[in-house]
Motif scaffolding. Structure first.
Motif, PDB file in Angstrom:
ATOM      1  N   THR A   1       0.814  -1.216   0.000  1.00 44.89           N
ATOM      2  CA  THR A   1       0.000   0.000   0.000  1.00 44.89           C
ATOM      3  C   THR A   1       0.846   1.265   0.000  1.00 44.89           C
ATOM      4  O   THR A   1       0.704   2.124  -0.880  1.00 44.89           O
ATOM      5  CB  THR A   1      -0.940   0.017   1.229  1.00 44.89           C
TER       6      THR A   1
ATOM      7  N   HIS B   1       2.643   3.023  -3.120  1.00 42.34           N
ATOM      8  CA  HIS B   1       1.810   3.755  -4.084  1.00 42.34           C
ATOM      9  C   HIS B   1       1.723   5.239  -3.733  1.00 42.34           C
ATOM     10  O   HIS B   1       1.498   6.080  -4.615  1.00 42.34           O
ATOM     11  CB  HIS B   1       0.395   3.169  -4.115  1.00 42.34           C
ATOM     12  N   TYR B   2       1.881   5.561  -2.458  1.00 39.01           N
ATOM     13  CA  TYR B   2       1.743   6.946  -2.006  1.00 39.01           C
ATOM     14  C   TYR B   2       3.081   7.619  -1.729  1.00 39.01           C
ATOM     15  O   TYR B   2       3.202   8.837  -1.861  1.00 39.01           O
ATOM     16  CB  TYR B   2       0.867   6.980  -0.743  1.00 39.01           C
TER      17      TYR B   2
ATOM     18  N   THR C   1      -3.187   9.709  -4.869  1.00 37.37           N
ATOM     19  CA  THR C   1      -1.832   9.984  -4.397  1.00 37.37           C
ATOM     20  C   THR C   1      -1.570  11.478  -4.438  1.00 37.37           C
ATOM     21  O   THR C   1      -1.745  12.119  -5.476  1.00 37.37           O
ATOM     22  CB  THR C   1      -0.790   9.239  -5.256  1.00 37.37           C
TER      23      THR C   1
ATOM     24  N   TYR D   1       4.733  -1.480 -10.691  1.00 37.32           N
ATOM     25  CA  TYR D   1       3.350  -1.658 -10.248  1.00 37.32           C
ATOM     26  C   TYR D   1       3.232  -1.344  -8.756  1.00 37.32           C
ATOM     27  O   TYR D   1       2.245  -0.762  -8.306  1.00 37.32           O
ATOM     28  CB  TYR D   1       2.887  -3.094 -10.509  1.00 37.32           C
ATOM     29  N   GLN D   2       4.259  -1.703  -7.992  1.00 42.70           N
ATOM     30  CA  GLN D   2       4.232  -1.478  -6.542  1.00 42.70           C
ATOM     31  C   GLN D   2       4.170   0.015  -6.210  1.00 42.70           C
ATOM     32  O   GLN D   2       3.543   0.399  -5.218  1.00 42.70           O
ATOM     33  CB  GLN D   2       5.487  -2.092  -5.906  1.00 42.70           C
ATOM     34  N   ILE D   3       4.810   0.862  -7.013  1.00 40.60           N
ATOM     35  CA  ILE D   3       4.839   2.289  -6.706  1.00 40.60           C
ATOM     36  C   ILE D   3       3.917   3.107  -7.613  1.00 40.60           C
ATOM     37  O   ILE D   3       3.896   4.341  -7.519  1.00 40.60           O
ATOM     38  CB  ILE D   3       6.271   2.852  -6.812  1.00 40.60           C
ATOM     39  N   LEU D   4       3.170   2.447  -8.486  1.00 36.73           N
ATOM     40  CA  LEU D   4       2.283   3.168  -9.398  1.00 36.73           C
ATOM     41  C   LEU D   4       1.319   4.044  -8.596  1.00 36.73           C
ATOM     42  O   LEU D   4       0.587   3.542  -7.744  1.00 36.73           O
ATOM     43  CB  LEU D   4       1.490   2.168 -10.242  1.00 36.73           C
ATOM     44  N   PRO D   5       1.338   5.360  -8.811  1.00 39.95           N
ATOM     45  CA  PRO D   5       0.459   6.233  -8.020  1.00 39.95           C
ATOM     46  C   PRO D   5      -1.011   5.883  -8.228  1.00 39.95           C
ATOM     47  O   PRO D   5      -1.444   5.565  -9.341  1.00 39.95           O
ATOM     48  CB  PRO D   5       0.761   7.632  -8.567  1.00 39.95           C
ATOM     49  N   ARG D   6      -1.749   5.921  -7.155  1.00 40.03           N
ATOM     50  CA  ARG D   6      -3.189   5.746  -7.247  1.00 40.03           C
ATOM     51  C   ARG D   6      -3.847   7.094  -7.528  1.00 40.03           C
ATOM     52  O   ARG D   6      -3.211   8.135  -7.463  1.00 40.03           O
ATOM     53  CB  ARG D   6      -3.718   5.117  -5.957  1.00 40.03           C
TER      54      ARG D   6
END
Length: 575
Positions: free
Chosen positions: A69, A72-73, A239, A231-236
């Motif tokens: 989680t 992503h942020y 963000t 994919y793990q750090i892809l901004p939501r």
């Protein structure tokens, strides 16, 4: 026979040790000086928000959130937080643990650089004390110091990448795990390597080897790992950092990132390199931008001229990816230092490729009869030109060392961050068990010609993050996570949170400017509180401090009980 070989092996080892001890006296002296200076300067340095945030994530968040989680942020993969998890969750001392980790990384990279780098000796001895290598990525403990160590290891193993690809690829994967910029640099190096592979054989032969050689298998593994990390750090969608309003066009931002950043690494200082949200809320002066872009273009030309046929792309491709990301997604001033590390990598492999030490004086050969067959400069002018460019080399390094020294001295004189002193003050006056409410942030909702419109951001509380690492419990009533989530919250969610907090009793202590009117609708105001401690921040950048301050307020009826006096006796602090 075997005894003779063993004795020879022992003698060889003795000779190596003797050479290390006697042939590298200056290097050992510099390493010792580095360790001493690191210990001294970090003793004075108060960790600030970015350092405390990583520690608080490691201490407070679950492993599941750290992995799936938070990246992503945060925009960072989980590696750095995991390095801090063991000391943080074991309750080990915050500053000692953080600075020990940073020191070990710094000593490792400095040792390898001193004893392995193929540069001029004077440069090797001085570079560890330059601004980014020593102060910005050493004293300030963040994942960028680890990135320098990995860059050095990649340069050392570069020549074995084809014979032992798993070592080189393993280092590239770890670099990816450091930060988003690590992914870009790693990806750029990998693309350059693939181009080299394609040039080795015919296209048809390369296609046949796509899944048959360990080199290609290692590159496929790197691609897979990089995609997972991306994919793990892809901004939501929510963000925070990707929701800023950008004033400048993508073209302007890209020109700045591609060209105007380069002079700022070495000589110049511009507002785009001292602003927290670089390229986002800075309005460019077109004349300035073009001038420094031309300066940057000249540096590009120098890099191209000094490169071998193969090495230029190992700088150009990672840097272009770096610049595009900076212009399109996010960039802060401290990221500029990564360019200097990329230049170290390029210079290192170029030296290895050339079989000679790289220096600016080699440029002169490009314009003499040695390179062109024409005598464009007289012998005297060649010598003069070489002295001039050599002088530029030395000035660039010494200027960076000056920035490092001035920043370190300033750090010793002033308070970098308020966390350490504020925590001591709260403990001294037994305030940790009082009802403490912290100020919360505001997000820019809209920007137009008439100004900015802001809305509550109840999850952005930077003051407690700086203070929390010095306590073994949560002390702020309206902060739940212990760290800033960087979630861009809706106005409705923020209003719900404010409504929830309004049901709390009147706070005993305020951290910063708390909107009491929003909480209690005028029933109590800041005139009922007195400032008792100044929360001072001095962000240091190249020997200059950028000040910020706030206050701890205590309700007036509690001052005497806790041995406190107002900082401004007789002065009313109005809402």
């Amino acid at each position: 026979m075997s005894n003779g070989l063993e004795m020879q092996d022992v003698n060889n080892k003795k000779n190596i040790i003797q050479k290390l001890l006697t042939g590298y006296k200056l290097e050992w002296l510099v390493l010792g000086l580095y360790v001493i200076l690191y210990i001294v300067v970090t003793r004075f340095h108060e960790p600030w928000f970015d350092e405390a945030q990583a520690w608080q994530i490691a201490r407070c968040a679950s492993v599941k959130d750290i992995l799936f989680t938070i990246p992503h942020y945060e925009g960072h993969p989980a590696l750095w937080n995991f390095l801090l998890v063991i000391p943080a969750k074991l309750g080990l001392p915050y500053e000692i643990s953080l600075k020990t980790i940073g020191g070990l990384i710094g000593v490792a990279s400095t040792t390898l650089f001193l004893f392995k780098a193929p540069f001029k000796r004077w440069f090797k001895l001085l570079f560890p004390f330059t601004f980014f290598a020593f102060y910005q990525y050493g004293i300030i403990v963040r994942p960028y110091g680890l990135m320098f160590l990995l860059i050095v290891l990649l340069a050392i193993t570069f020549n074995m990448r084809n014979e032992k690809p798993w070592i080189f690829v393993g280092l590239l994967i770890v670099l990816c795990l450091c930060s988003a910029y690590g992914i870009l640099i790693s990806g750029g190096i990998a693309i350059a390597w693939v181009i080299d592979i394609l040039k080795e054989k015919k296209f048809s032969e390369t296609l046949k080897s796509l899944f048959t050689t360990k080199r290609m298998w290692s590159l496929w593994v790197l691609l897979g790992a990089a995609l997972i990390i991306c994919y793990q750090i892809l901004p939501r969608e929510d963000t925070l950092a990707t929701n800023f309003i950008k004033r400048n066009s993508f073209g302007e931002r890209l020109i700045c990132a591609l060209f105007a950043f380069l002079p700022d690494v070495f000589f110049t200082e511009n507002k785009w390199s001292i602003n927290d949200e670089l390229l986002i809320d800075i309005e460019f002066n077109v004349g300035n931008l073009l001038l420094f872009a031309l300066f940057g273009l000249l540096i590009w030309l120098v890099i191209w001229l000094l490169s071998t046929k193969r090495t230029f792309k190992y700088f150009a491709i990672p840097y272009v990816l770096f610049a595009v990301f900076s212009a399109s997604v996010y960039f802060s001033s401290h990221h500029i230092g990564l360019i200097s590390f990329l230049l170290v990598f390029w210079g290192w492999i170029t030296c290895t490729e050339n079989g000679r030490v790289l220096n600016l004086q080699m440029l002169i050969d490009k314009f003499t009869n040695k390179a062109t067959g024409k005598k464009l400069l007289s012998e005297a002018n060649v010598k003069l030109a070489k002295v001039f460019v050599g002088f530029i080399e030395v000035i660039a390094v010494l200027l960076s060392i000056y920035w490092s020294i001035s920043s370190s001295v300033l750090d010793a004189k002033i308070e970098f961050s308020f966390g350490r002193e504020a925590a001591a003050f709260i403990k001294e006056h037994s305030m940790e068990d009082l009802l403490i409410i912290s100020e919360w942030g505001y997000n820019q909702k809209d920007y137009n010609d008439f100004g900015n419109e802001y809305v509550n951001d109840v999850y952005y509380m930077h003051i407690p993050v700086n203070i929390y690492p010095y306590f073994d419990k949560e002390i702020v009533a309206n902060m739940e996570e212990g760290y800033v989530t960087h979630i861009y919250t809706t106005e409705e969610v923020c209003n719900e949170k404010v409504e929830e907090w309004s049901k709390l009793p009147y706070p005993d202590v305020l951290l910063g400017y708390v909107d009491l009117n929003a909480l209690y609708d005028g029933e109590i105001s800041r005139t009922d509180y007195s400032p008792v401690f100044k929360l001072e921040t001095n962000i240091i950048w190249r020997g200059t401090d950028y000040k910020g301050y706030n206050y701890i307020y205590v309700r007036n009826d509690l001052l005497e009980q806790h041995g406190l006096t107002s900082l401004y006796d007789g002065i009313t602090v109005a809402d």
